[in-house]
Scaffold this active site. Structure first.
Site, PDB file in Angstrom:
ATOM      1  CG  ASN A 239     -23.517  -3.897 -18.924  1.00  0.00           C
ATOM      2  OD1 ASN A 239     -23.288  -2.891 -18.274  1.00  0.00           O
ATOM      3  ND2 ASN A 239     -22.882  -4.164 -20.064  1.00  0.00           N
TER       4      ASN A 239
ATOM      5  CG  ASP B 242     -18.485 -10.573 -23.284  1.00  0.00           C
ATOM      6  OD1 ASP B 242     -17.610  -9.719 -23.495  1.00  0.00           O
ATOM      7  OD2 ASP B 242     -18.654 -11.108 -22.162  1.00  0.00           O
TER       8      ASP B 242
ATOM      9  CE  LYS C  13     -43.206  -3.958 -28.807  1.00  0.00           C
ATOM     10  NZ  LYS C  13     -44.309  -3.320 -28.093  1.00  0.00           N
TER      11      LYS C  13
ATOM     12  N   PRO D 286     -16.538  -7.460 -31.194  1.00  0.00           N
ATOM     13  CG  PRO D 286     -16.048  -5.424 -32.214  1.00  0.00           C
ATOM     14  CD  PRO D 286     -17.169  -6.393 -31.967  1.00  0.00           C
ATOM     15  CG  ASP D 287     -11.578  -8.230 -26.140  1.00  0.00           C
ATOM     16  OD1 ASP D 287     -11.137  -7.112 -25.823  1.00  0.00           O
ATOM     17  OD2 ASP D 287     -11.689  -9.172 -25.334  1.00  0.00           O
ATOM     18  CB  ILE D 288     -12.701  -2.468 -27.540  1.00  0.00           C
ATOM     19  CG1 ILE D 288     -14.092  -2.564 -28.192  1.00  0.00           C
ATOM     20  CG2 ILE D 288     -12.062  -1.115 -27.827  1.00  0.00           C
ATOM     21  CD1 ILE D 288     -15.159  -1.741 -27.521  1.00  0.00           C
TER      22      ILE D 288
ATOM     23  CG  PHE E 150     -11.795  -1.563 -15.104  1.00  0.00           C
ATOM     24  CD1 PHE E 150     -10.834  -0.663 -15.546  1.00  0.00           C
ATOM     25  CD2 PHE E 150     -12.391  -1.353 -13.863  1.00  0.00           C
ATOM     26  CE1 PHE E 150     -10.470   0.428 -14.779  1.00  0.00           C
ATOM     27  CE2 PHE E 150     -12.039  -0.265 -13.088  1.00  0.00           C
ATOM     28  CZ  PHE E 150     -11.080   0.622 -13.540  1.00  0.00           C
TER      29      PHE E 150
ATOM     30  CE  LYS F  46     -11.997 -10.585 -17.272  1.00  0.00           C
ATOM     31  NZ  LYS F  46     -13.234 -10.167 -17.034  1.00  0.00           N
TER      32      LYS F  46
HETATM   33  O1  C5P Z   1     -13.573 -10.583 -19.696  1.00  0.00           O
HETATM   34  P1  C5P Z   1     -13.904  -9.366 -20.498  1.00  0.00           P
HETATM   35  O2  C5P Z   1     -13.671  -9.636 -21.941  1.00  0.00           O
HETATM   36  O3  C5P Z   1     -15.261  -8.805 -20.218  1.00  0.00           O
HETATM   37  O4  C5P Z   1     -12.813  -8.253 -20.051  1.00  0.00           O
HETATM   38  C1  C5P Z   1     -13.124  -7.003 -19.539  1.00  0.00           C
HETATM   39  C2  C5P Z   1     -12.162  -5.955 -20.035  1.00  0.00           C
HETATM   40  O5  C5P Z   1     -12.089  -5.993 -21.454  1.00  0.00           O
HETATM   41  C3  C5P Z   1     -12.629  -4.554 -19.702  1.00  0.00           C
HETATM   42  O6  C5P Z   1     -11.500  -3.718 -19.626  1.00  0.00           O
HETATM   43  C4  C5P Z   1     -13.472  -4.193 -20.914  1.00  0.00           C
HETATM   44  O7  C5P Z   1     -13.591  -2.795 -21.094  1.00  0.00           O
HETATM   45  C5  C5P Z   1     -12.705  -4.837 -22.042  1.00  0.00           C
HETATM   46  N1  C5P Z   1     -13.552  -5.323 -23.125  1.00  0.00           N
HETATM   47  C6  C5P Z   1     -13.452  -4.745 -24.372  1.00  0.00           C
HETATM   48  N2  C5P Z   1     -14.203  -5.228 -25.420  1.00  0.00           N
HETATM   49  C7  C5P Z   1     -15.033  -6.265 -25.246  1.00  0.00           C
HETATM   50  C8  C5P Z   1     -15.139  -6.879 -23.985  1.00  0.00           C
HETATM   51  C9  C5P Z   1     -14.385  -6.383 -22.950  1.00  0.00           C
HETATM   52  O8  C5P Z   1     -12.699  -3.773 -24.528  1.00  0.00           O
HETATM   53  N3  C5P Z   1     -15.745  -6.701 -26.261  1.00  0.00           N
END
Ligand code: C5P
Length: 413
Positions: free
Chosen positions: A223, A292, A302, A320-322, A338, A352
């Site tokens: 992105n 995501d 390739k 994974p959502d960190i 953020f 969020k």
């Molecule tokens: O809605 P979204 O999941 O993109 O939320 C954004 C926030 O979550 C940001 O702080 C981003 O750094 C964190 N995030 C994360 N891991 C992900 C997606 C988002 O830590 N996979």
């Protein structure tokens, strides 16, 4: 307006600061010319004081022209009405910076010697009001010598701040420790020195930049995040006295001074770097624009056009959502997320806050911030929201860091 955002005014980080810049003898005197320009550009007034040895390396004419003030070189300068240059020079000063500070000059400071204007002035300065910073510059053997080691320990004990030195090529042809920091590095150190130390003793973990999710050896999903906001937050936290770890996705940005940086590429790598580190930190700021989704399978070759005009299709799997994972830790740090949105900022930020179970979400408009040097933020918590209006990203980062620090101190009170 068409959605474009106006550029913020340039930041004058040293506005109102009066700095006495001392030069002792060393080849690094050439860097002091640039340093003077940098300090002046940052809004400081600069009074140069030179030793006789320094005048062998650079002329007072150059330093006068760049500082726009006549240079002080002698304690016998009759132009001072009271003939006390050594007293007058530091009375209105916010700091004395000696750059370059030679091995000999450091030794003089240690012993309180006062046989030339610069050392006399350092001894006569009001020690509580006018801090002393030195940027050593010398050959690596001189730097490593036990006498210099002893002198540095004593200078630190006396409250002197030592800036650098750096390692690398030396004017003498040798390679090692002892090079004076570059002008821009010294500027960054000076700016940091004057920032309030609201996070002293705290550890801050920051993620920044985009992630890159490979499809095949030459392509991937990413992105437009530049990493500038996250890097600014890391710098602001370090300036505020914190120990900072920055986990960065693929970006081309210099590491802020004093910050420990870990480079990663994918969301999974970012997750694997952050999770074990999170417990050791007091604050986690998730600035990264983490992808995501990632391709479910990675092609090891390739992907080629196959001539049939049928575009390839990909299966995606969720990353994974960190932030949410850190927020679930039993001994979690203070978590700040953020939200980079294109619309309905407040609504998405609120969403969020709850979904990720964090105490603070910082909202910004993605298209208006990605890649830019300035931004506007909206701080959203359970009680309400507050705007941080348009400014350059470091200014906003400092405001955010101050906000986080005050929340930490309220929480621990
Ligand atoms: O809605 P979204 O999941 O993109 O939320 C954004 C926030 O979550 C940001 O702080 C981003 O750094 C964190 N995030 C994360 N891991 C992900 C997606 C988002 O830590 N996979």
């Amino acid at each position: 307006m068409d959605g474009a955002v106006s550029e913020a005014a340039p930041r004058l980080d040293l506005a109102g600061k009066h700095i006495v810049l001392g030069l002792s003898g060393g080849i690094a005197c050439y860097k002091a010319a640039d340093l003077t320009r940098e300090l002046v550009k940052a809004g400081a007034s600069v009074q140069v004081v030179m030793t006789e040895a320094a005048e062998h390396f650079i002329t007072p004419v150059t330093m006068q022209a760049l500082s726009n003030r006549s240079v002080a070189t002698s304690q016998w300068d009759a132009r001072e009405p009271n003939n006390m240059a050594h007293i007058n020079l530091t009375r209105g000063a916010d700091a004395v910076l000696v750059a370059p500070a030679s091995a000999d000059f450091l030794a003089k400071l240690v012993h309180g010697r006062a046989d030339d204007l610069l050392s006399l002035m350092c001894l006569a300065r009001p020690i509580e009001r006018c801090p002393l910073l030195v940027a050593p510059a010398m050959n690596r053997e001189m730097w490593a010598h036990p006498a210099t080691r002893r002198n540095l320990a004593q200078l630190r004990a006396d409250g002197t701040t030592i800036l650098g030195p750096d390692a690398g090529d030396q004017a003498c042809g040798e390679i090692g420790d002892g090079r004076m920091l570059e002008a821009v590095e010294l500027l960054e150190e000076m700016v940091a020195f004057f920032q309030p130390k609201a996070l002293r003793g705290k550890r801050v973990l920051v993620t920044a930049g985009p992630t890159f999710e490979p499809i095949d050896p030459v392509r991937g999903i990413t992105n437009l995040s530049s990493g500038k906001m996250g890097f600014a937050i890391a710098r602001a936290a370090q300036e505020a006295g914190a120990e900072v770890t920055l986990v960065a996705g693929p970006v081309h940005l210099p590491t802020p001074r004093g910050v420990q940086r870990i480079d990663v590429r994918t969301a999974q790598q970012m997750h694997d770097a952050v999770l074990p580190a999170a417990r050791r930190h007091d604050v986690f700021v998730a600035t990264a624009a983490v992808a995501d989704w990632r391709p479910a399978t990675l092609s090891d070759q390739k992907i080629k056009k196959n001539g049939s005009k049928i575009a390839p299709t990909f299966e995606l799997t969720e990353n994974p959502d960190i932030l949410a994972a850190v927020a679930r830790l039993p001994d979690r740090p203070y978590c700040v997320g953020f939200a980079a949105e294109s619309h309905d900022l407040l609504k998405h930020a609120r969403d969020k806050l709850e979904r990720k179970n964090v105490p603070l979400i910082v909202g910004n408009l993605g298209p208006a911030t990605f890649g830019r040097d300035d931004n506007a933020l909206m701080l959203v918590d359970a009680r309400g929201h507050r705007q941080l209006p348009q400014a350059d990203k470091l200014t906003l980062a400092r405001q955010l860091v101050a906000e986080i620090a005050s929340r930490l101190s309220t929480a621990s009170a």
